[in-house]
Design an enzyme around this catalytic site. Structure first.
Site, mmCIF file in Angstrom:
data_model
loop_
_atom_site.group_PDB
_atom_site.id
_atom_site.type_symbol
_atom_site.label_atom_id
_atom_site.label_comp_id
_atom_site.label_asym_id
_atom_site.label_seq_id
_atom_site.Cartn_x
_atom_site.Cartn_y
_atom_site.Cartn_z
ATOM 1 N N ASN A 44 0.825 -1.203 0.000
ATOM 2 C CA ASN A 44 0.000 0.000 0.000
ATOM 3 C C ASN A 44 0.863 1.260 0.000
ATOM 4 O OD1 ASN A 44 0.526 -0.864 2.782
ATOM 5 N ND2 ASN A 44 -0.943 0.670 3.475
ATOM 6 N N GLU A 46 0.246 5.278 0.789
ATOM 7 C CA GLU A 46 -0.647 6.331 1.253
ATOM 8 C C GLU A 46 -0.222 7.671 0.674
ATOM 9 O OE1 GLU A 46 -2.002 4.292 5.458
ATOM 10 O OE2 GLU A 46 -0.691 6.039 5.540
ATOM 11 N N CYS A 55 -4.078 0.848 -2.632
ATOM 12 C CA CYS A 55 -4.026 -0.408 -1.886
ATOM 13 C C CYS A 55 -2.970 -1.328 -2.490
ATOM 14 C CB CYS A 55 -5.382 -1.097 -1.920
ATOM 15 S SG CYS A 55 -6.704 -0.151 -1.152
ATOM 16 N N GLU A 57 -3.156 -4.437 -3.349
ATOM 17 C CA GLU A 57 -3.638 -5.250 -4.462
ATOM 18 C C GLU A 57 -3.654 -4.444 -5.759
ATOM 19 O OE1 GLU A 57 -6.172 -6.356 -0.778
ATOM 20 O OE2 GLU A 57 -5.089 -4.625 -1.550
ATOM 21 N N CYS A 99 -10.394 -4.712 -0.337
ATOM 22 C CA CYS A 99 -11.537 -3.793 -0.253
ATOM 23 C C CYS A 99 -12.356 -3.905 -1.541
ATOM 24 C CB CYS A 99 -11.046 -2.361 -0.036
ATOM 25 S SG CYS A 99 -10.261 -1.605 -1.485
ATOM 26 N N CYS A 102 -10.458 -2.921 -4.708
ATOM 27 C CA CYS A 102 -9.469 -3.934 -5.075
ATOM 28 C C CYS A 102 -10.118 -5.189 -5.625
ATOM 29 C CB CYS A 102 -8.588 -4.266 -3.882
ATOM 30 S SG CYS A 102 -7.445 -2.929 -3.481
#
Length: 146
Positions: A44, A46, A55, A57, A99, A102
């Site tokens: 990930n 940010e 993310c 993925e 999520c 993703c």
């Protein structure tokens, strides 16, 4: 090719050490296993503008696409948690699953190859295993645009 669950989870765990998570301090690593035996990882990333975060993925899928991989996704491993001293995610008791965004991004890559990959989500208590189609039933994908 069948991917070994523990090996793919270890690749996701190693990827989590490369996370850039200064705001949440929640490191996530993902590993994508392909039919040809290759593995692509992501962590990930940010951003101070929170909505622009990526993310693990999504990063892994982007790397795969940038390398020309357009199908053959057979397995996905995800792990997430607070980083230990080595930066590697130390998962909590519950699994971290992809999520919604993703799940959709993984689905796009899977549909390009006509696969329904297994998704392994590691936690301190074990590994949850499910198919991507279980995580994203009635998914929208490339075939819906024809």
């Amino acid at each position: 090719m069948d991917h070994d669950r523990d090996t793919l989870i270890a690749a996701a765990r190693a990827a989590s050490a490369r996370a850039y998570a200064p705001y949440s301090a929640f490191h996530v690593g993902a590993a994508l296993g392909f039919a040809d035996g290759s593995v692509v990882t992501g962590a990930n990333v940010e951003n101070a503008s929170y909505g622009l975060a990526l993310c693990a993925e999504t990063v892994a899928v982007s790397r795969a696409m940038a390398d020309g991989v357009r199908g053959g996704l057979v397995a996905v491993a995800v792990i997430g948690g607070s980083p230990g001293e080595d930066g590697v995610a130390q998962p909590g008791p519950g699994p971290v699953t992809p999520c919604g965004r993703c799940r959709q991004v993984l689905n796009e890559l899977a549909q390009l190859g006509g696969t329904d990959p297994v998704v392994w989500s590691a936690s301190a208590d074990g590994v949850a295993e499910m198919k991507l189609s279980e995580l994203l039933p009635l998914a929208f994908g490339p075939a819906n645009l024809l």
